[in-house]
Design an enzyme around this catalytic site. Structure first.
Site, PDB file in Angstrom:
ATOM      1  N   TYR A  14      13.525 -34.278 -18.738  1.00 14.32           N
ATOM      2  CA  TYR A  14      12.064 -34.200 -18.782  1.00 14.32           C
ATOM      3  C   TYR A  14      11.471 -34.345 -17.389  1.00 14.32           C
ATOM      4  O   TYR A  14      12.139 -34.809 -16.459  1.00 14.32           O
ATOM      5  CB  TYR A  14      11.488 -35.293 -19.696  1.00 14.32           C
ATOM      6  CG  TYR A  14      11.673 -36.697 -19.169  1.00 14.32           C
ATOM      7  CD1 TYR A  14      10.755 -37.252 -18.268  1.00 14.32           C
ATOM      8  CD2 TYR A  14      12.771 -37.469 -19.550  1.00 14.32           C
ATOM      9  CE1 TYR A  14      10.937 -38.529 -17.773  1.00 14.32           C
ATOM     10  CE2 TYR A  14      12.961 -38.746 -19.053  1.00 14.32           C
ATOM     11  CZ  TYR A  14      12.044 -39.276 -18.162  1.00 14.32           C
ATOM     12  OH  TYR A  14      12.211 -40.520 -17.650  1.00 14.32           O
ATOM     13  N   ARG A  44      -3.357   2.935   8.381  1.00 21.46           N
ATOM     14  CA  ARG A  44      -3.641   1.731   7.583  1.00 21.46           C
ATOM     15  C   ARG A  44      -2.441   0.804   7.599  1.00 21.46           C
ATOM     16  O   ARG A  44      -1.325   1.227   7.358  1.00 21.46           O
ATOM     17  CB  ARG A  44      -3.930   2.112   6.125  1.00 21.46           C
ATOM     18  CG  ARG A  44      -5.158   2.952   5.950  1.00 21.46           C
ATOM     19  CD  ARG A  44      -5.110   3.738   4.642  1.00 21.46           C
ATOM     20  NE  ARG A  44      -6.356   4.452   4.467  1.00 21.46           N
ATOM     21  CZ  ARG A  44      -7.363   4.038   3.707  1.00 21.46           C
ATOM     22  NH1 ARG A  44      -7.253   2.918   3.017  1.00 21.46           N
ATOM     23  NH2 ARG A  44      -8.467   4.736   3.613  1.00 21.46           N
ATOM     24  N   LYS A  95       0.840  -1.206   0.000  1.00 24.83           N
ATOM     25  CA  LYS A  95       0.000   0.000   0.000  1.00 24.83           C
ATOM     26  C   LYS A  95       0.873   1.253   0.000  1.00 24.83           C
ATOM     27  O   LYS A  95       0.674   2.162  -0.804  1.00 24.83           O
ATOM     28  CB  LYS A  95      -0.895  -0.037   1.238  1.00 24.83           C
ATOM     29  CG  LYS A  95      -2.015   0.956   1.205  1.00 24.83           C
ATOM     30  CD  LYS A  95      -2.925   0.790   2.424  1.00 24.83           C
ATOM     31  CE  LYS A  95      -3.750  -0.474   2.338  1.00 24.83           C
ATOM     32  NZ  LYS A  95      -4.500  -0.753   3.563  1.00 24.83           N
ATOM     33  N   CYS A 125       9.723 -38.953 -12.299  1.00 21.74           N
ATOM     34  CA  CYS A 125       8.371 -39.476 -12.486  1.00 21.74           C
ATOM     35  C   CYS A 125       7.594 -39.549 -11.178  1.00 21.74           C
ATOM     36  O   CYS A 125       6.479 -40.031 -11.140  1.00 21.74           O
ATOM     37  CB  CYS A 125       8.406 -40.844 -13.156  1.00 21.74           C
ATOM     38  SG  CYS A 125       9.226 -42.095 -12.150  1.00 21.74           S
ATOM     39  N   ARG A 158      -3.388  -1.177  -6.294  1.00 20.22           N
ATOM     40  CA  ARG A 158      -2.448  -2.302  -6.351  1.00 20.22           C
ATOM     41  C   ARG A 158      -2.814  -3.115  -7.580  1.00 20.22           C
ATOM     42  O   ARG A 158      -3.912  -2.962  -8.134  1.00 20.22           O
ATOM     43  CB  ARG A 158      -2.524  -3.152  -5.101  1.00 20.22           C
ATOM     44  CG  ARG A 158      -3.853  -3.818  -4.971  1.00 20.22           C
ATOM     45  CD  ARG A 158      -4.021  -4.553  -3.676  1.00 20.22           C
ATOM     46  NE  ARG A 158      -5.443  -4.840  -3.593  1.00 20.22           N
ATOM     47  CZ  ARG A 158      -6.059  -5.274  -2.543  1.00 20.22           C
ATOM     48  NH1 ARG A 158      -5.415  -5.479  -1.439  1.00 20.22           N
ATOM     49  NH2 ARG A 158      -7.343  -5.509  -2.575  1.00 20.22           N
ATOM     50  N   GLY A 199      -6.720 -10.904   5.747  1.00 21.89           N
ATOM     51  CA  GLY A 199      -7.073 -11.388   7.080  1.00 21.89           C
ATOM     52  C   GLY A 199      -6.500 -10.531   8.193  1.00 21.89           C
ATOM     53  O   GLY A 199      -6.759 -10.762   9.358  1.00 21.89           O
ATOM     54  N   MET A 233      -5.226  -6.896  10.316  1.00 20.46           N
ATOM     55  CA  MET A 233      -5.802  -5.642  10.758  1.00 20.46           C
ATOM     56  C   MET A 233      -5.889  -4.692   9.579  1.00 20.46           C
ATOM     57  O   MET A 233      -5.021  -4.651   8.737  1.00 20.46           O
ATOM     58  CB  MET A 233      -4.886  -5.035  11.794  1.00 20.46           C
ATOM     59  CG  MET A 233      -5.263  -3.621  12.017  1.00 20.46           C
ATOM     60  SD  MET A 233      -4.264  -2.849  13.218  1.00 20.46           S
ATOM     61  CE  MET A 233      -4.728  -1.184  12.844  1.00 20.46           C
ATOM     62  N   HIS A 290      -2.114 -44.303  -1.879  1.00 23.61           N
ATOM     63  CA  HIS A 290      -2.573 -45.030  -3.057  1.00 23.61           C
ATOM     64  C   HIS A 290      -3.793 -44.345  -3.666  1.00 23.61           C
ATOM     65  O   HIS A 290      -3.872 -44.108  -4.871  1.00 23.61           O
ATOM     66  CB  HIS A 290      -2.903 -46.473  -2.666  1.00 23.61           C
ATOM     67  CG  HIS A 290      -3.415 -47.293  -3.800  1.00 23.61           C
ATOM     68  ND1 HIS A 290      -4.765 -47.481  -4.026  1.00 23.61           N
ATOM     69  CD2 HIS A 290      -2.766 -47.937  -4.794  1.00 23.61           C
ATOM     70  CE1 HIS A 290      -4.911 -48.226  -5.106  1.00 23.61           C
ATOM     71  NE2 HIS A 290      -3.709 -48.526  -5.591  1.00 23.61           N
ATOM     72  N   SER A 321      15.397 -42.209 -13.714  1.00 16.19           N
ATOM     73  CA  SER A 321      14.171 -41.449 -13.483  1.00 16.19           C
ATOM     74  C   SER A 321      13.994 -41.326 -11.980  1.00 16.19           C
ATOM     75  O   SER A 321      13.977 -42.332 -11.268  1.00 16.19           O
ATOM     76  CB  SER A 321      12.980 -42.179 -14.111  1.00 16.19           C
ATOM     77  OG  SER A 321      11.805 -41.455 -13.832  1.00 16.19           O
TER      78      SER A 321
HETATM   79  C1  PEP Z   1       8.149 -42.865  -6.900  1.00 15.03           C
HETATM   80  O1  PEP Z   1       8.479 -43.555  -5.940  1.00 15.03           O
HETATM   81  O2  PEP Z   1       8.326 -41.657  -6.975  1.00 15.03           O
HETATM   82  C2  PEP Z   1       7.461 -43.493  -8.042  1.00 15.03           C
HETATM   83  C3  PEP Z   1       7.183 -42.795  -9.113  1.00 15.03           C
HETATM   84  O3  PEP Z   1       7.064 -44.786  -7.885  1.00 15.03           O
HETATM   85  P1  PEP Z   1       5.769 -45.229  -7.075  1.00 15.03           P
HETATM   86  O4  PEP Z   1       5.007 -44.003  -6.718  1.00 15.03           O
HETATM   87  O5  PEP Z   1       5.013 -46.141  -7.953  1.00 15.03           O
HETATM   88  O6  PEP Z   1       6.381 -45.920  -5.898  1.00 15.03           O
END
Ligand code: PEP
Ligand code: MG
Length: 899
Positions: free
Chosen positions: A871, A90, A22, A851, A336, A99, A101, A455, A784
């Site tokens: 990647y 202010r 501000k 991954c 702002r 949230g 004052m 899971h 990976s």
């Molecule tokens: C991991 O462990 O990051 C992975 C991709 O394998 P999973 O989640 O199947 O154990």
């Protein structure tokens, strides 16, 4: 000496760290020559010093000098009984924090100066007294923590006395004199002190209250929720008062230079004639649309539009503005860069790019990758969310809203959905791979335990099914086929609505809103003409041109693979093969494999599984034709394919009691006991399975390579990468490769096929693998990062149980964020860096990706770009998020203005 106080003329918009948002913008506007009332800002540094060391005489003295200058500029003195200067106080942190004052107005009034104010306003005693009662009310509430209700009730009493439906404005000067006395006694009752009459004392108390509010609970909660650091402090702005409540030629309002909800380029906002700022916020009276100001006061309206235009061109962004008109004179009290919805930020970025207001890189940084997937999902309608209280709240494990009838087992979910065409929500304590068939038949999944990487969460995200996980208040009684949540009983078949955006669970069917982007994505011609789609297409095009990282998908089926490809996936980074072992026909063969007593018996089971798996791979290779597909050999422990130990033990015991023949079950039970593990996550899984059951991985490799040959014969170009999970030592990988490569070679030789791409690699998902990556890389074509397991094993946090304590951990700052959502850079990230650097050093041809679930998290994608990975691989529905994040990583830091 540290400078703690800055006049508005001394600052600028880039000084937000010191002056707060501000203060910095008030300074900027002052220097732009816009009509800002004079004032000064006490810095965030002063706040931090005060919070550590208490009262600061040097800051007070400096503020005194600036107050003197303000008095001179205004030609008025604070507390002057004849003609008092009034100021507002202010708060204003670097980031706007609704949230916290807020504001104290009319500071400087007391029993005497209120009369002086009346005289200076052409004898408007009513106005002056109204200003004084507002001041006592705000000061009491904000500075001294007097409960707001106490004042509100007194105000209501006064209005009631005037007659039915009386408004604030119906109170006359005498009524207000009475109300002032009443307010002062409320103040005394709660604070045990008289309302302070010395304006300097008022000011000092107000400044200190703003400082202290930085550590108030609301502010702390807001910061945690919005990931704002606790170390910033708030600035305090002292501004000469202007009055919007001086008659019909006065008023106050809030204006946005574009519509913050849909992004349209049209002035938008509210105006309230004859009112002070807090009336707009408090919703005491109904506001008018901003456009009506044109009719009421065309001159001020014209000026306001001009200011809005100037600000937009100056900030190159949508601005929101608080303004007041005092007797026909326009004042700008705040501006702002305005908050906006996820939808509006895309539309605005697109329009502004089109208008030449911003360039492509800036446009990319104007859209929040964290909120992108929201745009594709159905959501619970806003008014329903306002109206309904959730019965439970869990973790927002997979986005989107879903409605369905409650069922408690996967079999029932499947049966109700398939046989009866019902829409169901599967409610479980947690899920296991056994529940997969029921999960994919469900509209949504609700679990009472488990975290965002459980899971249930992983499968739900992979399948794009909304899920709420770890909703601890949900207590399931399987016997009674019901659950209770905070006193509400929900029975099997009852309808509930779950919101995977915020983890809320509602009873009944709440109205949902469809997503335009999703309609357009799947080809709806009308939706494709909408601006949001045009914006999305254009900006994603820019993102793809700018990013360095490739983006792959975690996909296990041909359908998921095609979906991922449509969304821009450039291959599959993780095809988990475990679901290929599920389904009645396959489970029988898997169990046969587990129970086999001779290699021949085992081979029979493999022979049964092989053609089924081959069929799955053919579908996936076709869907990803010409793009790399990383297939991971079986990872989960074998007991997951057998009945649960406890239930089976009970079944056998009951059967025996009844004198039934339980020989067969007892045989199974013995095997289940044999395979039972105290810590299955650290047990016989991953590569250990391959070593334990050599025929298993060989069968998988055979089915992969045969599938690749089949696709090759039909003219396709399958690009195969075979991945061995959970490797901890280099010899594990070397030995596996030595066993499996000949299997592949033999098939290729037999079929006379050459694949354009066949690589062997491993996941790096154990700390030991990470720190010995140099050695492992000599036997790997690729790595990976399995950051789910790497996080689990680096922290020793169970990925399935983290939900129980991660909230507390975040709150106490024991971790900066949930490490299963965003890569823990100093720990897990460091392991990744070691593995990536040392792996590449040992094997310069090595390619490296990720991954784990982090592959779709914007902050983690940025880190992966920094690591120089090739990647990231993520759930199909996060592909766009990853593409955008990868581009933002190249272009610069995202500047969040989102609501
Ligand atoms: C991991 O462990 O990051 C992975 C991709 O394998 P999973 O989640 O199947 O154990
Ligand atoms: Mg893993």
């Amino acid at each position: 000496m540290t400078k703690y106080v800055y006049d508005f003329s001394e600052g600028n918009k880039d000084m937000k760290d010191l002056l707060g948002g501000k203060g910095a913008n008030l300074a900027e506007m002052t220097n732009m020559g816009l009509p800002v009332p004079p004032g000064f800002t006490i810095t965030t540094e002063a706040c931090l010093a005060f919070l550590v060391g208490g009262p600061m005489p040097e800051m007070q003295q400096e503020a005194g000098v600036h107050l003197q200058a303000l008095q001179e500029a205004m030609g008025k003195q604070l507390g002057d009984p004849e003609d008092p200067l009034l100021v507002s106080v202010r708060s204003g942190a670097k980031f706007s924090m609704p949230g916290m004052m807020d504001t104290v107005l009319n500071l400087g009034l007391n029993d005497v100066s209120v009369e002086g104010l009346a005289e200076q306003t052409e004898g408007d005693t009513r106005f002056a007294r109204d200003a004084y009662r507002r001041f006592i009310q705000m000061f009491g509430k904000i500075v001294m923590d007097v409960p707001a209700d106490a004042f509100e009730h007194a105000l209501d009493d006064a209005k009631e006395k005037k007659g039915p439906n009386a408004q604030d404005t119906d109170l006359d000067s005498d009524d207000l004199a009475g109300l002032i006395e009443r307010f002062k006694s409320i103040y005394r009752e709660h604070t045990k002190e008289d309302f302070p009459q010395d304006p300097k004392e008022q000011l000092q108390l107000a400044i200190e209250a703003v400082f202290k509010s930085w550590n108030g609970k609301r502010a702390r909660d807001y910061r945690r929720q919005n990931k704002i650091s606790d170390d910033l402090g708030t600035a305090v702005n002292i501004v000469a008062m202007v009055f919007g409540n001086r008659g019909d030629d006065s008023g106050t309002g809030v204006a946005f230079t574009r519509d913050p909800s849909n992004g349209e380029r049209a002035p938008y906002g509210d105006y309230l004639p004859n009112a002070q700022g807090e009336d707009v916020v408090a919703g005491i009276r109904n506001t008018l649309k901003l456009a009506e100001l044109e009719r009421l006061d065309p001159k001020s309206y014209g000026e306001l539009l001009e200011v809005m235009d100037t600000l937009e061109r100056h900030y190159h962004d949508m601005c929101d503005i608080e303004f007041t008109i005092e007797k026909g004179k326009l004042w700008i009290l705040q501006t702002r860069v305005g908050k906006r919805t996820a939808f509006a930020e895309w539309v605005m970025a697109y329009d502004m790019l089109d208008e030449g207001l911003i360039d492509e890189d800036t446009a990319l940084l104007r859209v929040d990758a964290n909120r992108l997937e929201e745009l594709f999902k159905r959501r619970v309608a806003e008014d329903a969310k306002r109206r309904e209280d959730p019965i439970a709240a869990g973790l927002n494990a997979s986005p989107g809203a879903a409605i369905g009838a409650v069922v408690f087992t996967a079999d029932e979910a499947e049966r109700w959905a398939k046989d009866d065409g019902a829409k169901v929500i599967l409610v479980r304590r947690e899920t296991t791979p056994d529940d997969y068939h029921g999960m994919i038949a469900s509209q949504g999944i609700l679990t009472s335990a488990g975290g965002t990487n459980s899971h249930a969460a992983v499968v739900a995200r992979g399948e794009g099914i909304p899920a709420v996980c770890g909703a601890g208040q949900v207590r399931i009684d399987f016997e009674a086929r019901a659950f209770t949540a905070n006193g509400t009983v929900v029975r099997e078949g009852d309808m509930i609505t779950i919101d995977g955006f915020d983890g809320h669970v509602y009873v009944g069917e709440q109205p949902l809103e469809e997503s335009v982007l999703e309609k357009a994505r799947v080809g709806d011609a009308r939706a494709r003409t909408e601006k949001i789609w045009l914006a999305f297409e254009r900006l994603m095009g820019v993102a793809d041109a700018r990013r360095r990282l490739r983006v792959r998908a975690n996909a296990d089926t041909p359908e998921q693979s095609s979906n991922a490809r449509e969304r821009g996936a450039e291959g599959i980074g993780l095809c988990r093969t475990e679901h290929m072992f599920l389904g009645p026909e396959r489970v029988a063969a898997v169990q046969q494999m587990i129970f086999a007593e001779t290699p021949e018996e085992e081979q029979v089971a493999y022979d049964a599984l092989l053609p089924l798996q081959r069929g799955d791979f053919v579908g996936i290779f076709k869907a990803m034709d010409g793009l790399p597909v990383t297939v991971r050999l079986l990872d989960p422990p074998l007991h997951e394919f057998l009945p649960d130990l406890t239930s089976l033990s009970v079944e056998v015991a009951v059967g025996r009691e009844r004198g039934e023949d339980v020989d067969e079950q007892e045989k199974i039970l013995a095997k289940v006991r044999q395979l039972h593990e105290a810590n299955p996550m650290l047990g016989l899984r991953g590569v250990r399975l391959g070593i334990f059951k050599p025929g298993l991985y060989a069968m998988q490799v055979r089915s992969i390579i045969e599938a690749a040959c089949e696709v090759r014969f039909s003219g396709g170009d399958p690009m195969v990468e075979i991945m061995i999970p959970l490797v901890a030592t280099a010899p594990e990988l070397t030995q596996m490769r030595a066993e499996l490569e000949p299997v592949a070679r033999e098939i290729l030789d037999r079929e006379g096929v050459q694949l354009s791409h066949l690589e062997w690699g491993t996941m790096i998902e154990l700390p030991r693998a990470a720190v010995t990556a140099g050695e492992i890389a000599r036997s790997a074509d690729f790595f990976s990062f399995g950051t789910n397991d790497l996080t689990q094993t680096a922290f020793g946090f169970s990925r399935d149980d983290i939900g129980k304590f991660v909230g507390l951990y975040e709150e106490r700052k024991l971790v900066p964020a949930n490490p299963f959502v965003t890569i823990d850079v100093p720990g897990v990230g460091r392991l990744m860096r070691i593995a990536s650097d040392e792996g590449r050093e040992a094997n310069p041809a090595l390619h490296v990706g990720i991954c784990g679930e982090h592959g779709g998290d914007p902050a983690s994608v940025r880190f992966c770009d920094d690591l120089g990975l090739d990647y990231v691989s993520c759930s199909p529905f996060r592909i766009e998020t990853a593409r955008l994040s990868a581009a933002q990583a190249v272009v610069g830091a995202f500047a969040s203005a989102s609501a």
